[in-house]
Write a protein that holds these residues in place. Sequence first.
Motif, short mmCIF file in Angstrom:
data_model
loop_
_atom_site.label_atom_id
_atom_site.label_comp_id
_atom_site.label_asym_id
_atom_site.label_seq_id
_atom_site.Cartn_x
_atom_site.Cartn_y
_atom_site.Cartn_z
N GLN A 1 0.66 -1.15 -0.14
CA GLN A 1 0.01 0.05 -0.03
C GLN A 1 0.89 1.18 0.00
O GLN A 1 1.85 1.29 0.79
CB GLN A 1 -0.97 -0.02 1.28
CG GLN A 1 -1.96 0.98 1.26
CD GLN A 1 -2.85 0.88 2.20
OE1 GLN A 1 -2.68 0.34 3.31
NE2 GLN A 1 -4.22 1.39 2.10
N LYS B 1 -3.68 5.02 -1.42
CA LYS B 1 -4.43 4.23 -2.40
C LYS B 1 -4.83 2.93 -1.50
O LYS B 1 -4.10 2.65 -0.39
CB LYS B 1 -3.37 3.81 -3.44
CG LYS B 1 -3.12 5.04 -4.33
CD LYS B 1 -2.20 4.31 -5.68
CE LYS B 1 -2.33 5.34 -6.64
NZ LYS B 1 -1.43 4.81 -7.97
N GLU B 2 -5.56 2.38 -2.24
CA GLU B 2 -6.23 0.81 -1.71
C GLU B 2 -4.91 -0.02 -1.56
O GLU B 2 -4.04 -0.22 -2.30
CB GLU B 2 -7.27 0.48 -2.54
CG GLU B 2 -8.22 -0.81 -1.87
CD GLU B 2 -9.06 -1.19 -2.48
OE1 GLU B 2 -9.54 -0.49 -3.60
OE2 GLU B 2 -9.90 -2.00 -2.21
N ARG B 3 -5.16 -0.83 -0.54
CA ARG B 3 -4.09 -1.83 -0.27
C ARG B 3 -4.24 -2.83 -1.48
O ARG B 3 -5.12 -3.30 -1.90
CB ARG B 3 -4.50 -2.59 1.00
CG ARG B 3 -3.18 -3.53 1.59
CD ARG B 3 -3.36 -3.56 2.79
NE ARG B 3 -3.36 -2.59 3.92
CZ ARG B 3 -3.12 -2.70 4.96
NH1 ARG B 3 -3.26 -3.68 5.70
NH2 ARG B 3 -2.99 -1.54 5.76
N ARG C 1 -9.58 -7.65 1.38
CA ARG C 1 -11.05 -7.62 2.27
C ARG C 1 -11.09 -9.01 2.79
O ARG C 1 -12.05 -9.23 3.64
CB ARG C 1 -12.20 -7.34 1.40
CG ARG C 1 -12.09 -6.06 0.93
CD ARG C 1 -13.35 -5.72 0.22
NE ARG C 1 -13.24 -4.01 -0.23
CZ ARG C 1 -12.59 -3.78 -1.23
NH1 ARG C 1 -12.01 -4.21 -2.02
NH2 ARG C 1 -12.81 -2.19 -1.51
#
Length: 127
Positions: free
Chosen positions: A39, A43-45, A112
């Motif tokens: 990451q 920004k998104e992982r 997720r």
Amino acid sequence: QVHVVESGGGPVQSGESLRLSCTISGYSSTTYYMGWFRQIAGKEREGVAYLGNDGSRGYADSVKGRFTISQEDTTKTLYLQMNNLQPEDTAIYYCAVGGGTPVGESWKLSHRWYNFWGQGTQVTVSP
């Protein structure tokens, strides 16, 4: 209590290699997946690589052919061998583990799905 601890990050120059290590303790599940993520701020992982306890593994397109995920049999330490590093690989790298079997490649590389995370280790690649 589950503990996930990464190590091995640092500054390198473009084209060089690094090997990240991850120890996972206190975790028990019949089926599980381990993954490496990265990451950068804002920004998104992003999923980098995964390894299931059935031996299945996969990689993000951006690292295929350069990164290798593996696990040492005796200590169960998880590794991420990163070769030919490029400036765009600069990020905080995280190790994670999740129980069960995610369906599909996208889920196996999705942050997720994973339950337990380390604190991260910084990798900085200079041009």
